[in-house]
Design a protein around this motif. Structure first.
Motif, PDB file in Angstrom:
ATOM      1  N   GLU A  60      27.661  31.673  38.008  1.00  0.00           N
ATOM      2  CA  GLU A  60      28.003  30.935  36.796  1.00  0.00           C
ATOM      3  C   GLU A  60      28.657  29.633  37.241  1.00  0.00           C
ATOM      4  N   VAL A  61      27.899  28.555  37.210  1.00  0.00           N
ATOM      5  CA  VAL A  61      28.384  27.275  37.710  1.00  0.00           C
ATOM      6  C   VAL A  61      29.212  26.591  36.629  1.00  0.00           C
ATOM      7  N   ARG A  62      30.382  26.114  37.035  1.00  0.00           N
ATOM      8  CA  ARG A  62      31.259  25.347  36.151  1.00  0.00           C
ATOM      9  C   ARG A  62      31.643  24.052  36.856  1.00  0.00           C
ATOM     10  N   TRP A  63      31.630  22.941  36.117  1.00  0.00           N
ATOM     11  CA  TRP A  63      32.113  21.690  36.677  1.00  0.00           C
ATOM     12  C   TRP A  63      33.601  21.820  36.963  1.00  0.00           C
ATOM     13  N   CYS A  64      34.014  21.363  38.131  1.00  0.00           N
ATOM     14  CA  CYS A  64      35.432  21.341  38.519  1.00  0.00           C
ATOM     15  C   CYS A  64      35.626  20.029  39.270  1.00  0.00           C
ATOM     16  N   SER A  65      35.652  18.943  38.507  1.00  0.00           N
ATOM     17  CA  SER A  65      35.513  17.603  39.066  1.00  0.00           C
ATOM     18  C   SER A  65      36.215  16.585  38.176  1.00  0.00           C
ATOM     19  N   ASP A  92      46.421  15.312  36.788  1.00  0.00           N
ATOM     20  CA  ASP A  92      46.532  15.714  38.190  1.00  0.00           C
ATOM     21  C   ASP A  92      45.412  16.690  38.528  1.00  0.00           C
ATOM     22  N   PHE A  93      44.356  16.169  39.118  1.00  0.00           N
ATOM     23  CA  PHE A  93      43.186  17.004  39.397  1.00  0.00           C
ATOM     24  C   PHE A  93      43.469  18.061  40.458  1.00  0.00           C
ATOM     25  N   SER A  94      44.333  17.765  41.408  1.00  0.00           N
ATOM     26  CA  SER A  94      44.663  18.754  42.439  1.00  0.00           C
ATOM     27  C   SER A  94      45.242  20.008  41.809  1.00  0.00           C
ATOM     28  N   ALA A  96      44.989  20.941  38.620  1.00  0.00           N
ATOM     29  CA  ALA A  96      44.016  21.543  37.706  1.00  0.00           C
ATOM     30  C   ALA A  96      42.951  22.337  38.459  1.00  0.00           C
ATOM     31  N   LYS A  97      42.504  21.833  39.590  1.00  0.00           N
ATOM     32  CA  LYS A  97      41.459  22.525  40.349  1.00  0.00           C
ATOM     33  C   LYS A  97      41.989  23.832  40.942  1.00  0.00           C
ATOM     34  N   LEU A  98      43.167  23.802  41.514  1.00  0.00           N
ATOM     35  CA  LEU A  98      43.748  25.026  42.067  1.00  0.00           C
ATOM     36  C   LEU A  98      44.026  26.030  40.948  1.00  0.00           C
ATOM     37  N   ALA A  99      44.522  25.566  39.825  1.00  0.00           N
ATOM     38  CA  ALA A  99      44.768  26.465  38.690  1.00  0.00           C
ATOM     39  C   ALA A  99      43.460  27.103  38.215  1.00  0.00           C
ATOM     40  N   ALA A 100      42.377  26.335  38.208  1.00  0.00           N
ATOM     41  CA  ALA A 100      41.076  26.885  37.796  1.00  0.00           C
ATOM     42  C   ALA A 100      40.619  27.971  38.768  1.00  0.00           C
ATOM     43  N   ALA A 101      40.798  27.745  40.070  1.00  0.00           N
ATOM     44  CA  ALA A 101      40.404  28.740  41.065  1.00  0.00           C
ATOM     45  C   ALA A 101      41.222  30.017  40.898  1.00  0.00           C
ATOM     46  N   ARG A 102      42.520  29.867  40.740  1.00  0.00           N
ATOM     47  CA  ARG A 102      43.382  31.044  40.555  1.00  0.00           C
ATOM     48  C   ARG A 102      43.033  31.781  39.263  1.00  0.00           C
ATOM     49  N   ALA A 103      42.711  31.043  38.204  1.00  0.00           N
ATOM     50  CA  ALA A 103      42.366  31.675  36.926  1.00  0.00           C
ATOM     51  C   ALA A 103      41.107  32.534  37.053  1.00  0.00           C
ATOM     52  N   VAL A 104      40.131  32.061  37.797  1.00  0.00           N
ATOM     53  CA  VAL A 104      38.917  32.852  38.014  1.00  0.00           C
ATOM     54  C   VAL A 104      39.278  34.173  38.688  1.00  0.00           C
ATOM     55  N   GLU A 118      39.912  19.339  47.691  1.00  0.00           N
ATOM     56  CA  GLU A 118      40.884  20.289  47.153  1.00  0.00           C
ATOM     57  C   GLU A 118      40.758  21.715  47.677  1.00  0.00           C
ATOM     58  N   VAL A 119      39.599  22.108  48.215  1.00  0.00           N
ATOM     59  CA  VAL A 119      39.525  23.430  48.842  1.00  0.00           C
ATOM     60  C   VAL A 119      40.511  23.419  49.999  1.00  0.00           C
ATOM     61  N   PRO A 120      41.409  24.401  50.041  1.00  0.00           N
ATOM     62  CA  PRO A 120      42.441  24.361  51.080  1.00  0.00           C
ATOM     63  C   PRO A 120      41.886  24.570  52.480  1.00  0.00           C
ATOM     64  N   GLU A 121      42.538  23.920  53.419  1.00  0.00           N
ATOM     65  CA  GLU A 121      42.264  24.149  54.839  1.00  0.00           C
ATOM     66  C   GLU A 121      42.808  25.530  55.196  1.00  0.00           C
ATOM     67  N   PRO A 122      42.380  26.111  56.325  1.00  0.00           N
ATOM     68  CA  PRO A 122      42.958  27.397  56.731  1.00  0.00           C
ATOM     69  C   PRO A 122      44.482  27.323  56.777  1.00  0.00           C
ATOM     70  N   GLY A 123      45.109  28.340  56.216  1.00  0.00           N
ATOM     71  CA  GLY A 123      46.556  28.399  56.126  1.00  0.00           C
ATOM     72  C   GLY A 123      46.946  29.348  55.011  1.00  0.00           C
ATOM     73  N   PRO A 124      48.195  29.320  54.576  1.00  0.00           N
ATOM     74  CA  PRO A 124      48.672  30.281  53.575  1.00  0.00           C
ATOM     75  C   PRO A 124      47.907  30.250  52.252  1.00  0.00           C
ATOM     76  N   LEU A 125      47.613  29.059  51.719  1.00  0.00           N
ATOM     77  CA  LEU A 125      46.898  28.981  50.444  1.00  0.00           C
ATOM     78  C   LEU A 125      45.468  29.486  50.596  1.00  0.00           C
ATOM     79  N   PHE A 126      44.807  29.103  51.666  1.00  0.00           N
ATOM     80  CA  PHE A 126      43.454  29.607  51.940  1.00  0.00           C
ATOM     81  C   PHE A 126      43.489  31.132  52.026  1.00  0.00           C
ATOM     82  N   ASP A 127      44.453  31.658  52.764  1.00  0.00           N
ATOM     83  CA  ASP A 127      44.582  33.112  52.923  1.00  0.00           C
ATOM     84  C   ASP A 127      44.838  33.793  51.586  1.00  0.00           C
ATOM     85  N   GLU A 128      45.666  33.187  50.741  1.00  0.00           N
ATOM     86  CA  GLU A 128      45.938  33.744  49.410  1.00  0.00           C
ATOM     87  C   GLU A 128      44.646  33.887  48.604  1.00  0.00           C
TER      88      GLU A 128
END
Length: 160
Positions: A60-65, A92-94, A96-104, A118-128
């Motif tokens: 299910e593709v959603r615009w996140c841009s 603040d798109f940063s 909004a984009k992270l909030a959208a990912a977490r909401a999914v 905005e996709v996180p680099e390897p680290g704590p947020l990526f791991d989360e």
């Protein structure tokens, strides 16, 4: 089988790129936003694969841009169906984009997130976001965007 994964899809640096690596000359067009004209370049084969994965119910593709405020402009150029948006016009798109990912993920759906910034680099947020295997995060090279190998990985993940 349950609902397909939600694919949060960025445009600039993901679809709209200088040198798409799809073996054919890119298409070009102009989109309009904020009272200005913007030149976009994309690989038609990439856009076709996105349309197919969405149309076949694989994702299910959603615009996140930043284009979420003007989805008709990119849908017109890419000949995409009307897709849902992860958000409207936001300051603040940063965030909004992270909030959208977490909401999914909090909504119980699997996630594909493709964004060159905005996709996180390897680290704590990526791991989360990827801890339980419910998220595929792809951060493409912003000059090349999504590649055929990325689309293969997305299709495989969505069909698993």
């Amino acid at each position: 089988m349950g609902d397909p994964p939600v694919w949060l899809l960025d445009v600039d640096g993901v679809i709209n790129v200088k040198r798409p690596g799809w073996g054919a000359a890119p298409f070009q067009g102009r989109a309009y936003a904020l009272g200005a004209e913007w030149k976009l370049r994309w690989a038609p084969a990439l856009v076709q694969r996105i349309r197919d994965l969405h149309g076949d119910g694989v994702a299910e593709v959603r615009w996140c841009s930043t284009w979420c405020a003007w989805p008709g402009e990119v849908e017109r150029l890419f000949k995409m169906p009307g897709l849902d948006r992860a958000f409207g016009e936001v300051p603040d798109f940063s965030v909004a984009k992270l909030a959208a990912a977490r909401a999914v993920l909090h909504g119980g759906r699997r996630l594909v997130w493709t964004d060159d910034v905005e996709v996180p680099e390897p680290g704590p947020l990526f791991d989360e976001l990827t801890a339980d295997g419910r998220a595929l995060l792809i951060r493409p090279d912003p000059r090349r965007g999504l590649t055929p190998a990325h689309l293969d990985a997305i299709a495989e993940y969505c069909q698993a």
